[in-house]
Design an enzyme around this catalytic site. Structure first.
Site, PDB file in Angstrom:
ATOM      1  N   CYS A  23     -14.178  12.208 -59.833  1.00 55.70           N
ATOM      2  CA  CYS A  23     -13.621  12.837 -61.201  1.00 55.70           C
ATOM      3  C   CYS A  23     -14.185  14.456 -61.088  1.00 55.70           C
ATOM      4  O   CYS A  23     -15.401  14.698 -60.865  1.00 55.70           O
ATOM      5  CB  CYS A  23     -14.536  12.329 -62.530  1.00 55.70           C
ATOM      6  SG  CYS A  23     -13.741  13.114 -63.892  1.00 55.70           S
ATOM      7  N   CYS A  41     -15.440   9.710 -68.462  1.00 58.14           N
ATOM      8  CA  CYS A  41     -15.323  10.640 -69.250  1.00 58.14           C
ATOM      9  C   CYS A  41     -13.638  10.546 -69.940  1.00 58.14           C
ATOM     10  O   CYS A  41     -13.342  11.198 -70.852  1.00 58.14           O
ATOM     11  CB  CYS A  41     -15.296  12.228 -68.693  1.00 58.14           C
ATOM     12  SG  CYS A  41     -14.033  12.577 -67.682  1.00 58.14           S
ATOM     13  N   GLU A  96      -3.705  -5.506 -65.112  1.00 56.26           N
ATOM     14  CA  GLU A  96      -2.597  -4.450 -65.210  1.00 56.26           C
ATOM     15  C   GLU A  96      -1.061  -5.379 -64.894  1.00 56.26           C
ATOM     16  O   GLU A  96      -1.159  -6.184 -64.130  1.00 56.26           O
ATOM     17  CB  GLU A  96      -2.522  -3.392 -64.131  1.00 56.26           C
ATOM     18  CG  GLU A  96      -1.777  -2.039 -64.220  1.00 56.26           C
ATOM     19  CD  GLU A  96      -2.520  -1.048 -63.382  1.00 56.26           C
ATOM     20  OE1 GLU A  96      -2.063   0.021 -63.419  1.00 56.26           O
ATOM     21  OE2 GLU A  96      -3.175  -1.254 -62.431  1.00 56.26           O
ATOM     22  N   CYS A 102     -10.359   8.654 -65.325  1.00 59.37           N
ATOM     23  CA  CYS A 102     -11.827   8.244 -65.104  1.00 59.37           C
ATOM     24  C   CYS A 102     -12.525   7.210 -66.272  1.00 59.37           C
ATOM     25  O   CYS A 102     -12.413   7.579 -67.209  1.00 59.37           O
ATOM     26  CB  CYS A 102     -12.599   9.659 -65.051  1.00 59.37           C
ATOM     27  SG  CYS A 102     -14.419   9.643 -64.979  1.00 59.37           S
ATOM     28  N   ASP A 140     -11.333   0.774 -57.261  1.00 58.73           N
ATOM     29  CA  ASP A 140     -10.931  -0.423 -57.786  1.00 58.73           C
ATOM     30  C   ASP A 140     -11.790  -0.778 -58.871  1.00 58.73           C
ATOM     31  O   ASP A 140     -11.566  -1.234 -60.053  1.00 58.73           O
ATOM     32  CB  ASP A 140     -10.980  -1.488 -56.721  1.00 58.73           C
ATOM     33  CG  ASP A 140     -10.191  -1.571 -55.471  1.00 58.73           C
ATOM     34  OD1 ASP A 140      -9.016  -0.480 -55.937  1.00 58.73           O
ATOM     35  OD2 ASP A 140      -9.899  -1.971 -54.745  1.00 58.73           O
ATOM     36  N   ASP A 182      -8.594  -5.771 -61.580  1.00 57.93           N
ATOM     37  CA  ASP A 182      -7.947  -4.749 -60.561  1.00 57.93           C
ATOM     38  C   ASP A 182      -7.418  -5.678 -59.450  1.00 57.93           C
ATOM     39  O   ASP A 182      -8.252  -6.199 -58.766  1.00 57.93           O
ATOM     40  CB  ASP A 182      -8.425  -3.553 -60.288  1.00 57.93           C
ATOM     41  CG  ASP A 182      -7.552  -2.709 -59.519  1.00 57.93           C
ATOM     42  OD1 ASP A 182      -6.612  -2.181 -60.042  1.00 57.93           O
ATOM     43  OD2 ASP A 182      -7.734  -2.552 -58.343  1.00 57.93           O
ATOM     44  N   CYS A 203     -16.319  15.277 -64.893  1.00 57.02           N
ATOM     45  CA  CYS A 203     -17.670  14.779 -65.137  1.00 57.02           C
ATOM     46  C   CYS A 203     -18.585  14.468 -63.959  1.00 57.02           C
ATOM     47  O   CYS A 203     -19.718  14.386 -63.957  1.00 57.02           O
ATOM     48  CB  CYS A 203     -17.865  13.527 -66.349  1.00 57.02           C
ATOM     49  SG  CYS A 203     -17.109  12.304 -65.262  1.00 57.02           S
TER      50      CYS A 203
HETATM   51 ZN   LIG Z   1     -15.064  11.840 -65.609  1.00 56.74          ZN
END
Ligand SMILES: [Zn+2]
Length: 437
Positions: free
Chosen positions: A362, A346, A290, A343, A372, A202, A365
């Protein structure tokens, strides 16, 4: 394997050489403007442009006939010739851009260059161009002392694994540089230290680079933030500059100082990026990053400075050629890939994540992870899932297609050796890459 590479050295010019450099840069500017005027004339009369070769022919006839152009002999003929080539290319780019055949921003019609308002630069395409450990030799300028060692290039030239194709001399702030474009013969692309390993990277704002590899190790390169560090100096220099009377000698002096601070910042940044990207390319077989829409993001003014500072585009470019050179590969996740918003535990994707949220939390979860690091894990998973093949052939991963695919995978199942646990917490080991060149 043949490869083209640039070698750039700062020059220590004698006053005579510096005058010659200014003269050559002026000649290149003159040739560009002269050629552009000719092309406009012909275009308005209903014809096309002149090509570089045509311009050169017209110029050769004209320079001998016109006594006002007698000074042309003071400079290498390359300065004129290469300026015509640049103009030819600029016109070609303009036409293809207008026809929509060229990627990126639409290009405008080439403009006239004005002294002090454009970059001082000229190029040699032929002639004697040499390089020993401490000097470079260029046509008309002779042997020039370099500010830094040119040993690496000199050694390659000596043993015949490199050939100089062209040399560009340019000025940044008060310093002149030469950049050689060199064809380099490489012995088999090297192999990365761990050819079967991958790392998700990242490219950040707070930290220059955050990576998570397939053993779960977190690698960070703290943002040297050179711009922010010298921001005080920069701000001071900038303020001093804007307070000086327009077109005064003091304003010119302040402008020169401001340019020096900017140049210094750019150097520090490039150096940090070179070290970090070299280390990654030498170690990992696959690097995933990215593919940021840098042009689009830089338009956001509040973000512009930070993005510019972190040198996103520059870092991607470095990763690209360095991974190739080392026998690895760079995978660019499409710009719709929600690396930051998803996330890594999950796969739930947030609709919004502000830049100020440095920790990813998140709601589905309960994962809590550095922003990062979370993004880097998502990118790493993309490599493992094979979804990158979609954008490896030029297309872009769109939301709803493969863009969401990889992050919906169960953690830990995607890749052998991946330590993604329920919490998705990578191993605590935290290596700094800054000293590994
Ligand atoms: Zn999650």
């Amino acid at each position: 394997m043949k490869d083209t590479q640039a070698y750039r050295f700062a020059l220590d010019l004698t006053p005579r050489q510096e005058r010659a450099c200014r003269s050559h840069a002026g000649a290149a500017r003159f040739a560009w403007n002269w050629g552009l005027a000719k092309c406009k004339e012909r275009y308005q009369a209903g014809g096309g442009w002149y090509s570089a070769a045509e311009l050169h022919k017209v110029w050769n006839a004209r320079k001998k006939a016109d006594p006002a152009l007698a000074w042309w002999t003071e400079n290498s003929k390359c300065a004129y010739q290469e300026a015509f080539r640049d103009l030819d290319r600029a016109l070609h780019d303009f036409v293809t851009s207008r026809q929509g055949q060229r990627a990126g921003r639409r290009l405008g019609f080439p403009r006239f260059k004005k002294r002090g308002r454009c970059r001082d630069s000229f190029r040699y395409g032929t002639g004697v161009m040499r390089c020993t450990g401490k000097t470079v030799t260029l046509p008309r300028l002779g042997t020039i002392a370099t500010h830094e060692s040119t040993r690496k290039l000199a050694r390659r030239l000596d043993n015949g694994t490199a050939r100089i194709l062209s040399a560009t001399v340019s000025r940044t702030a008060q310093r002149w540089f030469v950049s050689f474009t060199v064809e380099v013969e490489r012995t088999v692309p090297g192999q990365p230290g761990r050819p079967h390993s991958a790392i998700g990277v990242d490219l950040g704002i707070k930290t220059l680079l955050t990576g998570v590899d397939d053993t779960g190790t977190v690698v960070t390169v703290p943002g040297s933030k050179p711009l922010r560090m010298s921001l005080r100096r920069l701000r001071k220099a900038s303020r001093a500059h804007s307070r000086k009377r327009l077109r005064s000698a003091n304003r010119a002096k302040a402008a020169a100082r401001l340019a020096r601070v900017h140049a210094r910042v750019a150097n520090v940044r490039a150096d940090a990026l070179h070290k970090a990207t070299s280390a990654l390319a030498q170690r990992y077989g696959t690097v995933v990053a990215e593919d940021l829409n840098v042009a689009g993001m830089a338009r956001n003014r509040r973000l512009a400075r930070a993005i510019h500072d972190a040198g996103f585009g520059q870092a991607l470019g470095m990763l690209d050629y360095k991974t190739t050179r080392n026998g690895g590969r760079l995978i660019k996740a499409g710009r719709w890939f929600p690396s930051s918003r998803a996330c890594s535990g999950c796969g739930a994707v947030k609709t919004k994540l502000t830049l100020s949220e440095r920790t990813y939390m998140c709601g589905t979860c309960g994962l809590v992870l550095d922003r990062d690091v979370n993004a880097a894990v998502n990118l790493l998973k993309l490599a493992a899932s094979g979804a990158e093949r979609l954008n490896a052939c030029g297309g872009t991963v769109r939301p709803g297609l493969a863009g969401h695919g990889p992050v919906k995978q169960e953690p830990g199942t995607s890749h052998e050796g991946q330590t993604g646990t329920a919490a998705g917490q990578p191993a605590a080991a935290n290596k700094e890459l800054t000293h590994a060149h």
